[in-house]
Each structure stands twice: as structure tokens, then as C-alpha cells.
Motif scaffolding. Structure first.
Motif, PDB file in Angstrom:
ATOM      1  N   MET A  89      23.237 110.391  63.620  1.00 58.19           N
ATOM      2  CA  MET A  89      24.331 110.123  62.698  1.00 58.19           C
ATOM      3  C   MET A  89      24.084 108.852  61.899  1.00 58.19           C
ATOM      4  N   SER A 147      21.323 105.126  61.467  1.00 57.33           N
ATOM      5  CA  SER A 147      20.116 104.440  61.917  1.00 57.33           C
ATOM      6  C   SER A 147      20.444 103.483  63.061  1.00 57.33           C
ATOM      7  N   CYS A 161      20.499 104.141  55.515  1.00 63.41           N
ATOM      8  CA  CYS A 161      21.065 103.825  54.203  1.00 63.41           C
ATOM      9  C   CYS A 161      20.637 102.416  53.798  1.00 63.41           C
ATOM     10  N   ASN A 209      23.059 100.061  59.875  1.00 68.27           N
ATOM     11  CA  ASN A 209      21.681  99.782  59.450  1.00 68.27           C
ATOM     12  C   ASN A 209      21.293  98.308  59.687  1.00 68.27           C
TER      13      ASN A 209
END
Ligand code: FES
Lengths: 138, 984
Positions: A43, A45, A69, A80
Motif C-alpha cells: 500500500m 513505501s 510517491c 515515503n
């Protein structure tokens, strides 16, 4: 790595919202890239556990790609950033364990960057391939 | 008695057989019985007010023509035989007895006689077909029925059809463009026919083959505007879609075979939609050749090839092509026009609905709405937008009755699979040739059968089709499957569909996995079938392995906050706010500026294709009226000089923090949905002396001059307009869409004020799509001169002797260029996005390369973001005209209402969990959670998850040092299983 034709095998962990969608866009745009990557959709990183990176390397993969992203764009706000910090630590660990840390990549690729995804796979495959070749020669 | 219908003089009484004819043959009596039955059925089904004597009889007689009979004989369907000769008892014997004198046939003779049957196919009502059809689709008793429905509104979406090139146009009595030879030369086909050649289910299974000889053509020409922009043939408008579909066909043709060299002959490339110009540029790079020229004729050449005649600046040309595709325009069918007539809807001269200014989906009859191409030719995203807008307008009338006739879909009870061993079924999709053309699908199926846990595997032409859903359900039952893996496209498209199929089969929808072998395999490895097939096998193995660990998941249900937040108080934002408010929901309308109105404040007048004067709609009056309605509406709460600082929460439950500059205060608003309508702005030109000489102005400046300093403008002797200033070049790759219509509108307005004013428009492609073509034509009729220029030879604006001097290339001029000394130079400056990045980050939604917001799907979901509960309208999406923005705002609003009116919603299924035995209560996960969904139980020292707040990002799972945190559907054993199969 026994013969010259060994094709590098890449395992990619892509976040659902950006990079996985970017990989889909590469497909819809019919961009061609080497067939060396196997994609696992997570779903975010931020959900890439370090063992998810180590296990493929131990099991025989040549490279691991983590795709998320762009900074600030994570669907879950900060996943992220967490991935980035974890990645920095992981690289050191890999070094200590005696793995070539260049075999693990972290890339920010958005949903509209199909071309960047294709490029990344192309580059990574080429890099791993040359590593494999020189390992054989050397 | 009527001998045809067997009806007697008394209505409802029929007679036949011996009672009528006296003693006769049995066969005649049977025939009379059939005929009477037929009449009675007709009589009853009409509840005849008609005299039964006049009932026409429908006899199922097939009359074969001579040719048809010969054809049947030639193809061996029937063989020609002589009649079997009848035998009689000879006269000598006959006189001595009362025996029947005609002798019966022997069995062989009877069979031989029966075989003379021509099999014309008249139904003898043997009903074999009824027994044979397992779907039970044949019903001999079916008759036409008329039903009456009570409705509060009607939405018309009948669409259009391609122009029939063979049908004579009303004025000319010949087919359209006979000089192109359609119908005479087999290798001249229409664009729709060509589309079929490209299709996997088409006549050639996706191979481009010439109709004349089946050869694979290399040089293919597309000819644009066939049956469009053509007044001589009653098709004065632009069909709006042909430029893009021709380009698409050319690109796909090249994908099918790299040997194909496509050429497109065009007048203007009208790539006015979002990202369209990029597509055209890509096509050019991929080898599609574009020639700006009108093809004058097509003549037959050698080997079925075609000689295409056209003219360039340096003279006439003839070029040979192996195949020619005519890009045919579209128009409403005769039936559609008849339907409109029955409904009392006004149509325009072309047979589309008469449009009504700024009520994009209204028709001339209240309560009847129209969406899609029946209103004006348009591309898919616009039709989708309009469909939502029409739904918004219709449901405004029906708001009080909402939900009263809705039925909730019910599912069978869920099977408990906890105790069962995994039994996986695998369905591999060909997706026509999309997958099947690259991946060897049957090999993938055979491979799947060898995988542990797989008890069944098959392949389908289209796994997502309706009948395959039925198949999957049947296979689940027959094989007692408890896991399903489909290998097809990306899970982002059809996962919900397949999950629904599982539910219908009594399985939890999360016992399903999708292997993405299209976007991430077949489409990206087209040159290597072996590798693509192997990869598909790996992907299937990974998903099968993952599926073994799937367990049923259930969702939490939570209440939806019924209020909406609309960001941006321009025309789109206000329209969206009003539409939502009229449906009974409170709306917060947040505007950054001090006043409402946005970009529309600078639009002075608009023009409607149907009106003959330009000044038909006073935009400012309408704007003020809309602002007043917004301010007065009790459900719309307006915040001006307000900035959004933070958006927390998720679909159905958002909380936004707003800073109000006037009060220097921060407030929090809670709402269930968001509409983004932040608009865009007019760009400032950086070329052509703009800002350095005040005789160089923008179209927007010109508009306000026309309104405010009319007398000055009337006295301008000559004006040059330059299009695409700052658009479609390196600085901004996109087309601003509205500039061409704006220039035409202003040119017409100037001509209206002073017909003597000379106007020259320098343009690249004149994008007067749809009925705007009429305005373009009118401008030319009134003497406005349109001159094309190319990007590499832009016009030049200089000052000489204090006069403006414009130099531009012109093929007709003796030295190839013209020099003009206009009083005014007007620049079409285009639209540029606002700085959307900060808001995009707050909302976690993406932007396009150009800085506009990126919708969930360019064609099919133009109003939604990929993130749930957030919708998009107006210029923030892409440049567009005012009425297009209104349709979009209404559409986005109804999308939001559809969510807000649900009252309840299911939470994310793939939430995090805690294994209490392993949890040490360290609290790392609590820190990690961006949603506050985690807490430590103070007494037990164990972490807990609030499933309503958890969004399933998995951050807490990675944070947990003990492996106590897991995420449903992404459990560690599942990821491990995938890794093992990815590496194998
Ligand atoms: S969702 Fe893409 S990185 Fe978090």
C-alpha cells in the motif's frame, strides 16, 4: 551467475498509489522495458520492511527496487519519509553484511511518470547485468 | 368471411376448415387452423378497435429469388433434383374398383421428395430451438408490449452514428464525397471499419489487412473531415473527435506492425482536450506523418493501390497509398431525430438538440435533459461529465423522492472456509489480443494447474465479461473453490467486479487475487513472447502463493458527515456549491480572494453557436446573479479571503483548518466530501512586445475595451490577432482550448461594431470544434482573414516609424510573406494553472506535468480523484469554456452528493492488527500512525487499533520490532510467499 546469459532478476516493492500506478501507465503507454522485474504491490513505501529487502537478496534476486510517491505526495502523508530513513539505515546494514548496496534502489516515481518507471527498470537491469558480467569475468 | 384472416362478420369470431369450405383436404383444414390461430393472436394482442375483418395477416413466407436459389445450389446447400413422379392405377383397373387411384410413395421416394426442400427457413414452430437454448433465451410467445412508466425527469443519451457515405445528402443527391471512391474502391474504408481491423474481435482478428486481397498494407492514408466542416453536404459542423481517433488509429496500427507508415491529411489538428497535444506530438515522434492539405480526389492505381491527389504550397501532388481510411464525421440517426420529435424537443439545423446557454444539459422542454454527443459531438470525458451533469439536473427535480424505489443488492450467505484447505481456481484472460497477442495464455493455464493448491484453471477471451462472471460462479460451485486468482489487467480496474462475483458465489470478496499480466507484462514486453509468458507464469505463481494465506476480511461501518467543502469560489465552485445545497446538504464554500467569481469576472460576453448576434449572453449579469444566489442560499456558507491550511481525515469524515485573513482567525470545518474548483488564470504574454507597447494587448483586454471604450475600438482600421501565444510551445505544451473561440467571438464582435475593420487572425490550428465551426465560417464570410503559421516560423511584431509592423509567412504572397501595419495587435494568451502544488499536497492528490489537477482516469473518471471523496471541476482540471465548466461543476457536485447521501460507509478492510501475545507495549506504532488510529492500553500495555480510523498504510507494521503488528491482506507470510515465487 554461472553463465554469461544470466538475466538479472529484480524484485520491486511499489506503493499502490504512485509507483504501481506509474508502472501501469508505462503499460497503457506501451513503453517497453526489460522483462526482468517482478512487482509486489504494497500500500505504501513506508510498509517495506527491511526483511522484505533482505529476503529476495538471500533467495537469489539480483536487485531490489523500492518505489514510492515523491516527497510530500505520499497517500498516507509521510510513509515515503519513513521509507527514506529506513533505506539509509538499511544501506549501512547491507554493507556490513557484505552485500553490494547498489543492488537496492529507492526511487520516487509518481502515477504520471510511466516513462520514468520504464527508464528505471531499463537502467537497473543494465547496471545489474554489467555487475553480473564483470563478476564472471573478474 | 375474410378469406385472408378467416375473420367473420362478428368481431372476435373466426371460422375455417370444412365448416367453411365444405368437404376438403386435411392439409387445407390444418392450414386454416394455423391461419385462424394467427389472426386470433393478432386480434387479441391489439385489443382490436380495428375491425377484425381488416386484420393484416403476417405469414412467415420466405420467397427466395432466382439468384438465391442458384447460390444455394452452387454452395451445395441443396442439390437440384427432379420431382418424384407420382404413380397412378391404370384406367383399366380403376374402373373395376373403389380403390384410391393415386398410389402412395414408397419410403425412398418420400425421402427423396423431402430432400428437394430448399430450406428457406420458415419457422414451422417445431420449438426445437426452445429446447436447444440452454439460456432459455427463445420465447415464441413474445410480443411487442407497451408499458407506461411514471417518471419525474427524462435524460436523453441516444448518441450519434457515423455518417453513411453512401446515403445521398439532401442537397446534392449523391453520396458524401464520391470523389474519394468509397464503395467503389475496396481499399478505401471508413475509420470505423478500420477500427474493426484493429480489434481482436474484428473480421481479421486484429490484423490490418486490405479488403481487396488481404495483403498487409504499409502506406496508409487517413483523410480528415469527411462529412464534417462541409456545408455543401449539410454537415457544417466539426465532429470534434476525428483528429484524435485518426491519430489513435495510426498509432495503434503502428503498434500492430512497425512497417506501417501512416499519413494523416488534415485541415486543422483539433487536439483541444487535456493532454491531447502531447499525444499528437508523441504520434509524430512515433512516425505518424501529418500533411495539412485537403485531398481533392482518390484514383485507382495498380494492384488495388490508390493514388491520392492533394495540393501543397508548391503545387499539386499525387501519392500512392495501399489503403485509405476516411475519417467520417458523426450525426444523430434518423430514429434519434424522430424520437426527439415525439418528445417535443427542439433540434438545430443539423439534427442535434438546440443548446441553451449555460444550461449545458437542458433541452427546450423542461424536465427533459440531454447528455453526450446528441447535444454536440464530443470526446468520452466530456460525455461522462455531461452524463453526471444531467443526472444532477434531473435529481434536483427528484430530490424529495430519492431512494424511494431503490432496491438493495442482496448476496447469498457467506461460506465459512476457515476449516477448508485452500482450493484455488485460476482464470487467465486473453483480453482479446491485448494479452493473448503477446503472452501464450494456454501455457500459463497449464502452468497454473501445476501450482500447489490449484484445483482448477482455465482461460477466457475476456474474463471481465458478463458471461465469464457467471462461469466463475459456476466453477466456484462445481470445484468447491475457496480462493480465486484472475490473471488479467491491473487490479485498479476490475478488482471490485471480480470481488462482487465472489460475493455472489458466497465467498468473502477478499479470497481473491489479481495477477497484473496486461499493464505490467503483455503491454510492456511486446517484443518477447517467451519472456512475457514466463513472467505471466511467475506473476500467477506469486498470486496463487499469496492467495493460500488469504483470509476473509470484514469492514467496519461508519457514519458519513453530510456536509461538503467546495474549494474555490469561481463559476465552477459556485455552481457546485449550489447544486449540492439544492440537494439538501450544507456546503462550505472557501475562496482565497475577497470576492467570488474567479476567472469569469474577466469574461464580458459569450457567444452561442445558435445565435446570430454575438452579444447574446451577458456573462457579467449571469455571474452577479449566481453570486447573489450563493450568498442568499441558506445552506451555502461562504468564506472569502480564506486559506486552507490543513486537511485531515478521510472520505466521509474530513476536518479542514481554514485561516480567515479578515478576522485573522483559524476555524475548523468538518465535512464528508471535497470539491476542488480552484480555477486557473489568464497567462501574461512574454512575446510580441506585450507590455512594451500599449497597442499590443490580450484578447481579455480587448473584451473590456469593447465594453468600456466602444467608440475607440470602433475606429480601429485594422487589427491582427495572434493565436497560441505561450501555448503549445516549450513553455506550455498544452492547448488552452478557449483561445480560438475567443478570437472568433471577438472578431465577430468587432465586425458587428464596424464592418470596415480589417481583421487578420494568425493561427496554428483553428480549433473551432463542434458547432463553433459555424462561427468560424461566419467570421470568414464577414471578411476576417485567417492565416496559418508554423511553430518554427512564428509571426514577428516590430515597431517601425512608430507603427506596429507584423510580418508573417503567407504562401499566397509573391515573396512568401505578408507585412501588415495594424492599429492593434491582440494576443491569445491562453490559460495557465494556479499554483496548485500546496493544495495538492494537503489533499494528497496528484498534478499533471502542466500543473493542473490529475483526475482518476482521463476518459472514464474525469470528475473524480483517485483518492476517495475528493472531486474536481472547472479550470483546475484543464482549460475549458464556461458552459463546459458548468457541466463539470454540476457533475462533480452530484458525484459528491451520491457519496454524502449514503449516510453510512464501510471503512478500509485491510486494516492493521495486533498480536497481543507478541506486543511488548513499546508504543512505537502509536508514534508512527499518521491517523491517530493507534493507542496504548494503559493497563494491559498493549497497542490497540481503531479500525474506523486506520487507513491501512502499513507504517505501524514496519515499525514494530516484534512482528506483533500485521496488516490484513499484507501479512508477512503473504509477502514472503510472493517473494519466494518472484525469485524462483
Ligand atoms: S503511498 Fe506512495 S509512498 Fe506512501
Amino acid at each position: 551467475m554461472s553463465d554469461n546469459n544470466h538475466e538479472p532478476r529484480i524484485v520491486a516493492f511499489l506503493c499502490n498509489w504512485c509507483t504501481y500506478t506509474g508502472a501501469d501507465l508505462a503499460g497503457t503507454s506501451r513503453l517497453q522495458y526489460p522483462p526482468n522485474v517482478r512487482i509486489i504491490r504494497l500500500m505504501c513505501s513506508g510498509a517495506v520492511d527491511p526483511v522484505y529487502v533482505l529476503k529476495p537478496l538471500l533467495d537469489g534476486a539480483d536487485g531490489v527496487l523500492i518505489g514510492g510517491c515523491h516527497p510530500g505526495d505520499c497517500h498516507y502523508q509521510s510513509g515515503n519519509y519513513k521509507a527514506r530513513r529506513r533505506f539509509a539505515v538499511l544501506q549501512e546494514t547491507l554493507d556490513e553484511l557484505g552485500f553490494d548496496k547498489d543492488r537496492v534502489w529507492l526511487r520516487w516515481i509518481s502515477a504520471s511518470e510511466g516513462a520514468q518507471f520504464a527508464d528505471t527498470i531499463r537502467e537497473m537491469t543494465a547496471m545489474l547485468k554489467s555487475k553480473l558480467d564483470s563478476a564472471i569475468v573478474g | 368471411m375474410n378469406p385472408e384472416t378467416l375473420a367473420t362478420g362478428r368481431p372476435g369470431l373466426f371460422a375455417g376448415g370444412d365448416a367453411v369450405t365444405g368437404v376438403g383436404f386435411i392439409i387445407d383444414a390444418i392450414a386454416a387452423g394455423h391461419r385462424a390461430a394467427n389472426s386470433i393472436q393478432t386480434y387479441l394482442s391489439r385489443r382490436s378497435t380495428v375491425n377484425s375483418q381488416q386484420l393484416p395477416i403476417t405469414n412467415s413466407v420466405v420467397k427466395l429469388s432466382r439468384d438465391e436459389i442458384t447460390a444455394r445450389v452452387e454452395t451445395g446447400k441443396v442439390t437440384k433434383r427432379e420431382r418424384v413422379e407420382r404413380k397412378w392405377i391404370d384406367a383399366g383397373t380403376r374402373v373395376h374398383s373403389f380403390e384410391e387411384f393415386a398410389l402412395p410413395m414408397s419410403e425412398e421416394e418420400a425421402v427423396a421428395e423431402a430432400q428437394r426442400c430448399l430450406e428457406c427457413g420458415v419457422c414451422s414452430e417445431c420449438l426445437e430451438c426452445v429446447y436447444a437454448c440452454r439460456a432459455g433465451a427463445v420465447n415464441h410467445a413474445a410480443i411487442e408490449a407497451t408499458r407506461e412508466l411514471q417518471v419525474g425527469a427524462v435524460i436523453l443519451t441516444p448518441g450519434v452514428e457515423p455518417i453513411d457515405l453512401r446515403a445521398p445528402s439532401t442537397s446534392l443527391r449523391v453520396g458524401y464525397r464520391p470523389e474519394y471512391g468509397y464503395g467503389r474502391y475496396p481499399n478505401v474504408v471508413t475509420s470505423l471499419e478500420f477500427e474493426r481491423f484493429l480489434s481482436a474481435t474484428g473480421p481479421t482478428q486484429g490484423v490490418v489487412a486490405r479488403p481487396s486481397d488481404g495483403a498487409h498494407p504499409k502506406k496508409i492514408a487517413w483523410i480528415q473531415c469527411v462529412g464534417s466542416r462541409d456545408c455543401a453536404r449539410d454537415q457544417g459542423y466539426c465532429s470534434s473527435i476525428c483528429c484524435m481517433y485518426a491519430t489513435k488509429e495510426a498509432v495503434i496500427a503502428r503498434e500492430h506492425s512497425a512497417e506501417i507508415a501512416p499519413t494523416i491529411f488534415y485541415l486543422d489538428i483539433r487536439a483541444y482536450g487535456k493532454e491531447f497535444d502531447r499525444y499528437i506530438e508523441r504520434a509524430k515522434n512515433q512516425g505518424v506523418r501529418y500533411i495539412r492539405s485537403m485531398v481533392s480526389a482518390i484514383e485507382p492505381g495498380a494492384n488495388g493501390n490508390l493514388n491520392v491527389r492533394y495540393a501543397l504550397d508548391d503545387g499539386p501532388k499525387t501519392e500512392e497509398f495501399e489503403m485509405v481510411v476516411l475519417s467520417v464525421g458523426v450525426k444523430p440517426s434518423a430514429e434519434t431525430r424522430a424520437l426527439a420529435q415525439r418528445l417535443g424537443i427542439a433540434l438545430n439545423e443539423y439534427g442535434f438538440t438546440e443548446s441553451i446557454s449555460f444550461a449545458p444539459t437542458a433541452t427546450s422542454r423542461p424536465g427533459i435533459f440531454v447528455a453526450g454527443t446528441f447535444r454536440e459531438p464530443k470526446d468520452i470525458p466530456e460525455t461522462v461529465i455531461e452524463a453526471s451533469a444531467a443526472a444532477a439536473c434531473a435529481s434536483q427535480l427528484l430530490a424529495s423522492a430519492r431512494g424511494t424505489l431503490a432496491r438493495v443488492k442482496t448476496y447469498p450467505p457467506e461460506r465459512d472456509v476457515a476449516e477448508e484447505e485452500p482450493r484455488v481456481g485460476v482464470f487467465v484472460c486473453h483480453c482479446g489480443i491485448n494479452i493473448g497477442g503477446v503472452v501464450r495464455v494456454p501455457e500459463v493455464v497449464e502452468f497454473a494447474k501445476t501450482l500447489p493448491g490449484v484445483v482448477y484453471a482455465e482461460h477466457n477471451l475476456y474474463t471481465c465479461s458478463q458471461d465469464t462472471q457467471a462461469r466463475i460462479k459456476a466453477r466456484i460451485e462445481e470445484n468447491h473453490l475457496n480462493r480465486v486468482v484472475v490473471a488479467s489487467c491491473t487490479p485498479r480496474t476490475h478488482e471490485p467486479l471480480f470481488q462482487d462475483t465472489l460475493r455472489e458465489a458466497g465467498l468473502n470478496p477478499h479470497l481473491f487475487e489479481l495477477a497484473n499480466i496486461r499493464e505490467q507484462d503483455a503491454w510492456v514486453h511486446r517484443g518477447d513472447r517467451d519472456a512475457a509468458t514466463r513472467k505471466a507464469q511467475d506473476l500467477v505463481a506469486m498470486m496463487v502463493a499469496r492467495a493460500q494465506h488469504d483470509s476473509p476480511l470484514y469492514r467496519l461501518v461508519f457514519d458519513i458527515n453530510p456536509r461538503a467543502l467546495v474549494i474555490g469560489g469561481g463559476f465552477a465552485g459556485m455552481t457546485a456549491a449550489l447544486t449540492i445545497a439544492e440537494q439538501g446538504h450544507d456546503v462550505f464554500l472557501v475562496e482565497r480572494d475577497a470576492e467570488l467569481g474567479g476567472h469569469a469576472r474577466h469574461i464580458q460576453f459569450a457567444v452561442n453557436g445558435e445565435q446570430s448576434t454575438v452579444n447574446c449572453v451577458d456573462v457579467q449579469a449571469m455571474l452577479h446573479d449566481t453570486i447573489a444566489r450563493v450568498m442568499e442560499h441558506p445552506r451555502v456558507h461562504v468564506y472569502t479571503r480564506a486559506e486552507i491550511n490543513d486537511v485531515a481525515g478521510y472520505v466521509g469524515r474530513f476536518v479542514s483548518r481554514i485561516h480567515l485573513a479578515d478576522e485573522d482567525a483559524n476555524i475548523a470545518l468538518d465535512h464528508g466530501a471535497i470539491v476542488v474548483a480552484t480555477g486557473a488564470r489568464a497567462a501574461t504574454p512574454r512575446e510580441y512586445l506585450y507590455g512594451m507597447d500599449n497597442r499590443v494587448i490580450t484578447q481579455q483586454d480587448l473584451e473590456s475595451l469593447i465594453i468600456n471604450r466602444k467608440s475607440e475600438i470602433e475606429n480601429q482600421k485594422s487589427i491582427v490577432m495572434i493565436q497560441c501565444v505561450g501555448s503549445r510551445d516549450e513553455s506550455r505544451a498544452y492547448c488552452s482550448r478557449i483561445c480560438c473561440q475567443q478570437a472568433i467571438k471577438n472578431a465577430l464582435k468587432l465586425k458587428e461594431l464596424n464592418p470596415q475593420t480589417q481583421i487578420v487572425v494568425l493561427y496554428r490550428d483553428l480549433r473551432a470544434y463542434g458547432f463553433k465551426e459555424d462561427l468560424y465560417r461566419r467570421a470568414r464570410e464577414q471578411g476576417v482573414l485567417f492565416l496559418p503559421y508554423e511553430l518554427d516560423a512564428k509571426p514577428n511584431v516590430a515597431i517601425a516609424n512608430d507603427k506596429l509592423r507584423v510580418t508573417a509567412r503567407a504562401a499566397f504572397a509573391p515573396n512568401g510573406k505578408i507585412e501588415l501595419e495594424p492599429d492593434l495587435v491582440v494576443l491569445s494568451a491562453g490559460i495557465e494553472p494556479n499554483d496548485n502544488a500546496p493544495l495538492a499536497q494537503l489533499l494528497k492528490v496528484p498534478l499533471t506535468q502542466d500543473g493542473f489537477f490529475l483526475e482518476a482516469h482521463a476518459k472514464l473518471r474525469p470528475l473524480d480523484f483517485a483518492a476517495d471523496g475528493i472531486f474536481l471541476a472547472g479550470l483546475a482540471h484543464s482549460p475549458r469554456a464556461l458552459d463546459e465548466s458548468i457541466a463539470q461543476a454540476q457533475g462533480a457536485a452530484i458525484r459528491a452528493v451520491a457519496l454524502l447521501s449514503q449516510k453510512q460507509r464501510e471503512a478500509v478492510a485491510t486494516v492493521a492488527t495486533v498480536n497481543e501475545r507478541l506486543c511488548a507495549g513499546c508504543g512505537l506504532c502509536v508514534e508512527m500512525c499518521p491517523y491517530g488510529a493507534r493507542a496504548l492500553d494503559a493497563d494491559a500495555h498493549i497497542a490497540q487499533v481503531n479500525a474506523a480510523l486506520c487507513q491501512g498504510c502499513g507504517a505501524c507494521v514496519t515499525a514494530c520490532p516484534n512482528g506483533a503488528s500485521q496488516q490484513r491482506a499484507f501479512e508477512m507470510p503473504q509477502v514472503f510467499a510472493m517473494i519466494e515465487n518472484a525469485v524462483a
